[in-house]
Design an enzyme around this catalytic site. Structure first.
Site, PDB file in Angstrom:
ATOM      1  N   CYS A 268       9.509   0.399   8.811  1.00  0.00           N
ATOM      2  CA  CYS A 268       9.431   1.314   7.673  1.00  0.00           C
ATOM      3  C   CYS A 268      10.835   1.829   7.405  1.00  0.00           C
ATOM      4  O   CYS A 268      11.702   1.781   8.274  1.00  0.00           O
ATOM      5  CB  CYS A 268       8.453   2.437   7.966  1.00  0.00           C
ATOM      6  SG  CYS A 268       8.974   3.447   9.349  1.00  0.00           S
TER       7      CYS A 268
ATOM      8  N   ILE B  40       3.711 -10.008  14.683  1.00  0.00           N
ATOM      9  CA  ILE B  40       4.734  -9.542  13.770  1.00  0.00           C
ATOM     10  C   ILE B  40       4.128  -8.663  12.671  1.00  0.00           C
ATOM     11  O   ILE B  40       2.921  -8.758  12.399  1.00  0.00           O
ATOM     12  CB  ILE B  40       5.445 -10.738  13.068  1.00  0.00           C
ATOM     13  CG1 ILE B  40       4.425 -11.617  12.345  1.00  0.00           C
ATOM     14  CG2 ILE B  40       6.209 -11.558  14.062  1.00  0.00           C
ATOM     15  CD1 ILE B  40       5.029 -12.740  11.498  1.00  0.00           C
TER      16      ILE B  40
ATOM     17  N   ILE C 211       0.844  -1.194   0.000  1.00  0.00           N
ATOM     18  CA  ILE C 211       0.000   0.000   0.000  1.00  0.00           C
ATOM     19  C   ILE C 211       0.880   1.245   0.000  1.00  0.00           C
ATOM     20  O   ILE C 211       0.527   2.267  -0.604  1.00  0.00           O
ATOM     21  CB  ILE C 211      -0.912   0.020   1.257  1.00  0.00           C
ATOM     22  CG1 ILE C 211      -1.660  -1.303   1.436  1.00  0.00           C
ATOM     23  CG2 ILE C 211      -1.876   1.194   1.218  1.00  0.00           C
ATOM     24  CD1 ILE C 211      -2.596  -1.667   0.337  1.00  0.00           C
TER      25      ILE C 211
HETATM   26  C1  LIG Z   1      -3.314  -4.453   3.577  1.00  0.00           C
HETATM   27  C2  LIG Z   1      -2.424  -4.390   4.774  1.00  0.00           C
HETATM   28  C3  LIG Z   1      -1.949  -3.177   5.219  1.00  0.00           C
HETATM   29  C4  LIG Z   1      -1.126  -3.102   6.317  1.00  0.00           C
HETATM   30  N1  LIG Z   1      -0.697  -1.881   6.751  1.00  0.00           N
HETATM   31  C5  LIG Z   1       0.052  -1.797   7.877  1.00  0.00           C
HETATM   32  C6  LIG Z   1       0.426  -0.539   8.403  1.00  0.00           C
HETATM   33  O1  LIG Z   1       0.070   0.495   7.878  1.00  0.00           O
HETATM   34  N2  LIG Z   1       1.202  -0.523   9.527  1.00  0.00           N
HETATM   35  C7  LIG Z   1       1.598  -1.658  10.166  1.00  0.00           C
HETATM   36  O2  LIG Z   1       2.288  -1.581  11.181  1.00  0.00           O
HETATM   37  N3  LIG Z   1       1.241  -2.871   9.689  1.00  0.00           N
HETATM   38  C8  LIG Z   1       0.477  -2.960   8.567  1.00  0.00           C
HETATM   39  N4  LIG Z   1       0.102  -4.196   8.109  1.00  0.00           N
HETATM   40  C9  LIG Z   1       0.562  -5.392   8.824  1.00  0.00           C
HETATM   41  C10 LIG Z   1      -0.492  -5.881   9.814  1.00  0.00           C
HETATM   42  O3  LIG Z   1      -0.770  -4.920  10.783  1.00  0.00           O
HETATM   43  C11 LIG Z   1      -0.041  -7.180  10.497  1.00  0.00           C
HETATM   44  O4  LIG Z   1       1.146  -6.906  11.233  1.00  0.00           O
HETATM   45  C12 LIG Z   1       0.280  -8.288   9.523  1.00  0.00           C
HETATM   46  O5  LIG Z   1      -0.562  -8.223   8.399  1.00  0.00           O
HETATM   47  C13 LIG Z   1       0.155  -9.678  10.151  1.00  0.00           C
HETATM   48  O6  LIG Z   1      -1.138  -9.894  10.662  1.00  0.00           O
HETATM   49  P1  LIG Z   1      -2.312 -10.605   9.796  1.00  0.00           P
HETATM   50  O7  LIG Z   1      -1.717 -11.842   9.198  1.00  0.00           O
HETATM   51  O8  LIG Z   1      -3.400 -10.877  10.762  1.00  0.00           O
HETATM   52  O9  LIG Z   1      -2.701  -9.623   8.746  1.00  0.00           O
HETATM   53  C14 LIG Z   1      -0.730  -4.269   6.992  1.00  0.00           C
HETATM   54  C15 LIG Z   1      -1.219  -5.513   6.554  1.00  0.00           C
HETATM   55  C16 LIG Z   1      -2.048  -5.579   5.469  1.00  0.00           C
HETATM   56  C17 LIG Z   1      -2.531  -6.926   5.012  1.00  0.00           C
END
Ligand SMILES: Cc1cc2nc3c(=O)[nH]c(=O)nc-3n(C[C@H](O)[C@H](O)[C@H](O)COP(=O)(O)O)c2cc1C
Ligand SMILES: Cc1cc2nc3c(=O)[nH]c(=O)nc-3n(C[C@H](O)[C@H](O)[C@H](O)COP(=O)(O)OP(=O)(O)OC[C@H]3O[C@@H](n4cnc5c(N)ncnc54)[C@H](O)[C@@H]3O)c2cc1C
Ligand SMILES: Cc1cc2nc3c(=O)[nH]c(=O)nc-3n(C[C@H](O)[C@H](O)[C@H](O)COP(=O)(O)OP(=O)(O)OC[C@H]3O[C@@H](n4cnc5c(N)ncnc54)[C@H](O)[C@@H]3O)c2cc1C
Ligand SMILES: Cc1cc2nc3c(=O)[nH]c(=O)nc-3n(C[C@H](O)[C@H](O)[C@H](O)COP(=O)(O)O)c2cc1C
Ligand code: FES
Ligand code: FES
Lengths: 340, 283, 340, 283
Positions: free
Chosen positions: C159, C222, C100
């Site tokens: 980041c 994570i 994104i």
């Molecule tokens: C579409 C998308 C956008 C994300 N944007 C961020 C973000 O802006 N900041 C962040 O710290 N993590 C971001 N993440 C990571 C999630 O917060 C999370 O750490 C990661 O996806 C693992 O968890 P999940 O498998 O439940 O999605 C994003 C994940 C996805 C899928």
């Protein structure tokens, strides 16, 4: 068991059968699939991943070992090893964890019993080796000199370094360098040495570069990712070894990224260009193609063999068709094509 | 050993069987190769399935004329839940026959078949073979509850020597199969015991059989990733003919083992005297 | 659009509705699910993962934001950011890749528009922040002082660090330390600071320790794994950004391992004990329980929201039932229970 | 906007429709909320599915009395292949209605509906509404081949002003919808054009409509991870009422956009003047 009870099978009797009915016979022409790993020319780029095909014998019930590029053996160590306690595996979404602990017969039994079988069957063998010390790697390499059918040595450096509190060799450019340098020096000059890399590092390019500088003729990537599953009934880790290696389609995007990153570093001149053997969740010919487009000169099929024991030949057929459909005249033309 | 085939099998029959499901598969080429104790590895879902590992089931019956094999299975988790959803006309990918079947006696013998729950699945075909070869059989079938018994009727069609046990007493004798077993062994002067069920039961049956001077063959259920001998996930500590203990693969060297060779108490550990245990110390 | 064409919806109108019919109302008692993150006490441990729930408004169509422990916002940066070009996502086996590029309105619009909405709705907000320099983090943190409903700050250190050739902060203990230290110093002392860690490192324990030493009140882990998919038709990377972050159930074993490793290091005395917010592929209450048993005091639900927009409340209900069924008297008793 | 519901929907109808599948879903509570241009997000498989992301489909018809909604879909990849396998009686999880529907004219108007392939799906209900409100409609329906046209019969049931194009000339006029479009716009003195189809078509239709002083509303198809506005994967560069271009979410701010506001040529890039582009330079 000769006491009146028959039926105890010899389970290693695939050699007693003609080509099994499920073997897919490869059509002759179409496209040149040959690929080079150092001084070895493989007729095609599909191999089995270490630890997912034993020493080739069992899968001969499903396809002819000679039909694929090479069989990469289960990692062999200097002495017989029991491996870890069970449970040794857990299924995970689109993948699995394993914690085998490198069970194996040791190099002597392997060279005397398993290698000759595969060579007699016309198979090309890439022997995966590992040890706890650089010396172990050297001893293994020397034992393989002149052994039949060996077309490559894969140094599995994703194993613990006894001298360094058990940190795996592949986590550190210096220890990776030491192993690969020693193996390259000890090996038959005509046998390529591949370094098998772990993805569990901050920069895989740094490790890859160290291995290439140490003389690696190729890089195999990736080994499994460290993972864990907790049983919500027993409320303890499922694996007796607590953590295990994650593999299968789940990890494919990580593997493709690793291959792409390292190939890009080669194109950038950050390191010498050597062939990459790509692996991690390859299930279809298009998955194999993805790795090749990312920069792999060959691929290994691992976990998916457990789902489909004839996967290596199926994937080879699908890959051939996919390359032809895309107008490639040779496998070589497709290697790294996504970087154009 | 029989060469396994990998085929797309059509589901031609489905029926509930107590707490279990019975599923009949048309699997060309396979039935003729099956011996009692062989198993089939069934893929869950198609090319996009999140479940990569095949599920192992004892082959209950094999009918070479109809080209069918049957399995009897419990809904135990995600994979068997998916299988339970399938209907007649759907198809599943199978690899079979796999494993080392039960060894058959070379001469007529008095055999006792001991099974827990769906563990009885491979026993009926085996018993029929033994009887056809001039031997005799008795059954001790146990389960937690009456509805978890499988095949009491099939046993009774073969012999009248059928003892049933349930943990809760909802059918037959209350308790475990090892309760009535000694008496049965003595009564039929058993020469061999065949057993299939949970690990604890197999261990206990092995003990009882040994005390009664009967041979004992057990079919184990270990977690299997490949089912074909390449992954080393399914190992058990087993004493070899040379007296050395090794971790052997229950998918190819088993699932049917001489019960006296399996080191039941050491399963799930690394016994100090197992081949290659020393090398594990290093790392 | 007032030119005779009606029907252009205000898409942000969830606030105009009473509790939506699909909202699951939480039963009162049963078990104490409260969990502590530093000085903040959350009524229950289920939160949304950053980037997977916007700023809470859209999901209010599916459940009441106040029903879950907290909403972790999409990462906010100092200025409005366009984010990357499309395509920004690719589905992968049991997961997805996203790229994104931290699209967002910037801190000012966020504080003025989005935060008050959530606060008015009774939601507790953990604000995720990121910048290219330590100073950015500090400025963001200061801007959040006294903002309504903020119960925590999550510093997304996965980041790129502009000062260090774009290497991400979380890849290095020293840069991780610097960010967390600065944020902790700048933040309202009553607002806990969480460090969001990347799994793409050789030793996550080293990074975790540096963050805790810098004053982190908790660790979120994570973030996504770096991955890539190549389109076998176009034969180029699918994502405009070439690589992207892998998330979803595919990565769960890696995430559970990270939480378990870091919690073990805390129990070992290798670092101070702080709460862990576990995430990575949580799909069910049992998945959430797995993280809690591994050592997490709270969990975040991310990618699975895309599959099931009411997943956070469903998972909360399932988790409550699972804890009760296992005889736990409180959530706290289950935290790290797999280490016993 | 209508509040979406998430429900388990039973498949109550399935039929082939040229190159497509039509599927009728009983989805309690949803139909009454649907307006033309809304879409439904359908989950692929159950709790163990490897495909996490829902697939978006225009709602073709909504019948509040029967509590059903219909979709018309092409088998385009893994997910739609799974959907195509489902039978009447199976169920799927759906979230609907989603998105911003087509804006309806406040007064009777002459409208032209332009669609490519299954893009026509939402157009018939929209056309019927316009006609019921006193307006008039014409259709220009195009596709690559005759079997990829959808709903020509439905269009003819509403109006006789139906022009058909196919790329290969297998039905109607050979060529693209933009061939006959200018003539149609002039003939019916169109005040508004509604279009649904591939990006290139929408851009071309927007151009032609603008040249003919007609308003133009386009329904776009962007890859969507969430469909509900939280993930930011589905963005398009769109000019706001304040003249500032932003990446806006096609799942909530669209899929129906004023075609003249979408920066068609810049889709898939970061236009230098888009809000927040400057911040991207840093890293
Ligand atoms: C579409 C998308 C956008 C994300 N944007 C961020 C973000 O802006 N900041 C962040 O710290 N993590 C971001 N993440 C990571 C999630 O917060 C999370 O750490 C990661 O996806 C693992 O968890 P999940 O498998 O439940 O999605 C994003 C994940 C996805 C899928
Ligand atoms: C040789 C052999 C014969 C068997 N015969 C039968 C039979 O006739 N009828 C029957 O109902 N079951 C039988 N089983 C057990 C059957 O394989 C498991 O019940 C089944 O694998 C559970 O799958 P699941 O997806 O439902 O469970 P899950 O718990 O979701 O499975 C997860 C993983 O663990 C493995 N696993 C889980 N339970 C077992 C188990 N008890 N044994 C081995 N692996 C397991 C699965 O194969 C899978 O890889 C047999 C097992 C073996 C090894
Ligand atoms: C608002 C909207 C309305 C739509 N209406 C219809 C319709 O009425 N009929 C119809 O047949 N199709 C429609 N589509 C396209 C439909 O969503 C895709 O064909 C479908 O998602 C493909 O899924 P797959 O698993 O078969 O393909 P895969 O290629 O396996 O999908 C992989 C991923 O990419 C996404 N994707 C792939 N192709 C498209 C596409 N063309 N548009 C958006 N996402 C895509 C999928 O959703 C999935 O997340 C619509 C799309 C949108 C956004
Ligand atoms: C059961 C199992 C055993 C493995 N054993 C080894 C091994 O001995 N040596 C090695 O280098 N890699 C081993 N691997 C890793 C694979 O060779 C491969 O690198 C990894 O699994 C990724 O590929 P895949 O997803 O296709 O399996 C093993 C993997 C599995 C699943
Ligand atoms: S299950 Fe793989 S070796 Fe037995
Ligand atoms: S699809 Fe997630 S914001 Fe549009």
């Amino acid at each position: 068991m000769t006491d009146g009870y028959g039926g105890f099978a010899d389970n290693d009797d695939a050699g007693d059968f003609d080509a099994p009915p499920s073997t897919i016979m490869l059509p002759g022409g179409g496209i040149d699939l040959a690929t080079r790993l150092g001084s070895t020319l493989l007729p095609n780029p599909v191999t089995t991943a270490s630890g997912c095909a034993g020493y080739g014998k069992e899968l001969a019930k499903f396809f002819e070992p000679a039909a694929i590029g090479a069989v990469v053996t289960k990692t062999i160590m200097p002495y017989p090893r029991s491996g870890r306690a069970t449970p040794r595996m857990a299924e995970t979404p689109s993948g699995m964890l394993n914690s085998i602990g490198l069970q194996g017969p040791g190099i002597d039994a392997f060279v005397e019993r398993d290698l000759p079988w595969l060579a007699a069957r016309g198979g090309r063998t890439i022997v995966s080796i590992a040890g706890g010390h650089v010396d172990d790697f050297v001893a293994l390499t020397e034992r393989l000199k002149g052994a039949p059918g060996v077309v490559g040595i894969e140094a599995n450096i994703s194993c613990p370094n006894v001298a360094n509190r058990g940190q795996v060799f592949a986590c550190n450019p210096a220890t990776s360098y030491d192993v690969i340098r020693a193996v390259r020096d000890a090996a038959d000059p005509l046998v390529p040495v591949l370094a098998k890399l772990s993805p569990d590092v901050t920069s895989i390019v740094d490790i890859a570069r160290a291995c290439v500088e140490a003389g690696a003729d190729g890089l195999s990537m990736i080994n499994t990712l460290l993972g864990m599953v907790i049983d919500t009934d027993t409320m303890k880790p499922v694996l007796a070894g607590v953590t295990g290696g994650l593999s299968g389609p789940a990890v494919r995007p990580v593997a493709v990224r690793c291959v792409h990153q390292v190939h890009a570093a080669m194109l950038d001149g950050q390191m010498a260009r050597v062939p990459i053997v790509g692996m991690g969740g390859i299930r279809t010919g298009l998955d194999a193609l993805e790795f090749i487009l990312a920069g792999a000169a060959a691929v290994s099929v691992g976990t998916v063999i457990f789902n489909d024991p004839s996967a290596p030949v199926r994937i080879l057929d699908e890959l051939r068709a996919a390359l032809i459909a895309r107008g490639f005249g040779s496998l070589e033309a497709a290697i790294g094509y996504a970087h154009r | 050993m029989a060469l396994p085939l990998q085929v797309q099998a059509e589901i031609v029959g489905r029926e509930p069987a107590g707490a279990y499901h019975r599923m009949v598969l048309r699997a060309p080429g396979i039935a003729a190769r099956v011996e009692p104790g062989h198993f089939v590895a069934v893929a869950i879902g198609g090319a996009d399935s999140a479940m990569l590992l095949r599920r192992a089931f004892s082959i209950h019956r094999a009918d070479p004329a109809a080209e069918t094999i049957d399995v009897v299975f419990a809904e135990a988790g995600r994979g068997t839940r998916e299988l339970a959803r399938l209907r007649v006309g759907d198809s599943v990918n199978v690899v079979a026959p796999l494993g080392t079947p039960f060894p058959l006696p070379a001469e007529p013998v008095s055999a006792v078949m001991v099974a827990g729950g769906y563990g009885s699945a491979p026993m009926f075909a085996l018993a029929e073979k033994i009887v056809a070869d001039g031997g005799s059989v008795a059954f001790v079938l146990g389960a937690a509850t009456a509805e978890r018994l499988y095949g009491v009727d099939q046993a009774l069609a073969i012999t009248e020597d059928v003892v049933v046990t349930t943990d809760d007493g909802s059918e037959g004798v209350r308790g475990f199969v090892t309760g009535p077993l000694p008496e049965v062994l003595t009564a039929v002067q058993a020469g061999v015991v065949y057993a299939c069920g949970p690990m604890g039961m197999l261990r206990a049956v092995t003990e009882v059989a040994t005390e009664h001077d009967a041979r004992v063959f057990t079919a184990v259920e270990e977690s299997m990733a490949c089912g074909v001998g390449v992954c080393m996930t399914c190992v058990l500590p087993v004493v070899g003919d040379d007296g050395v203990s090794r971790f052997v693969r229950s998918c190819v060297d088993g699932p049917c083992f001489d019960g006296t060779k399996v080191r039941w108490d050491d399963a799930g550990t690394i016994p100090a005297d197992i081949e290659g245990a020393a090398a594990m110390g290093a790392h």
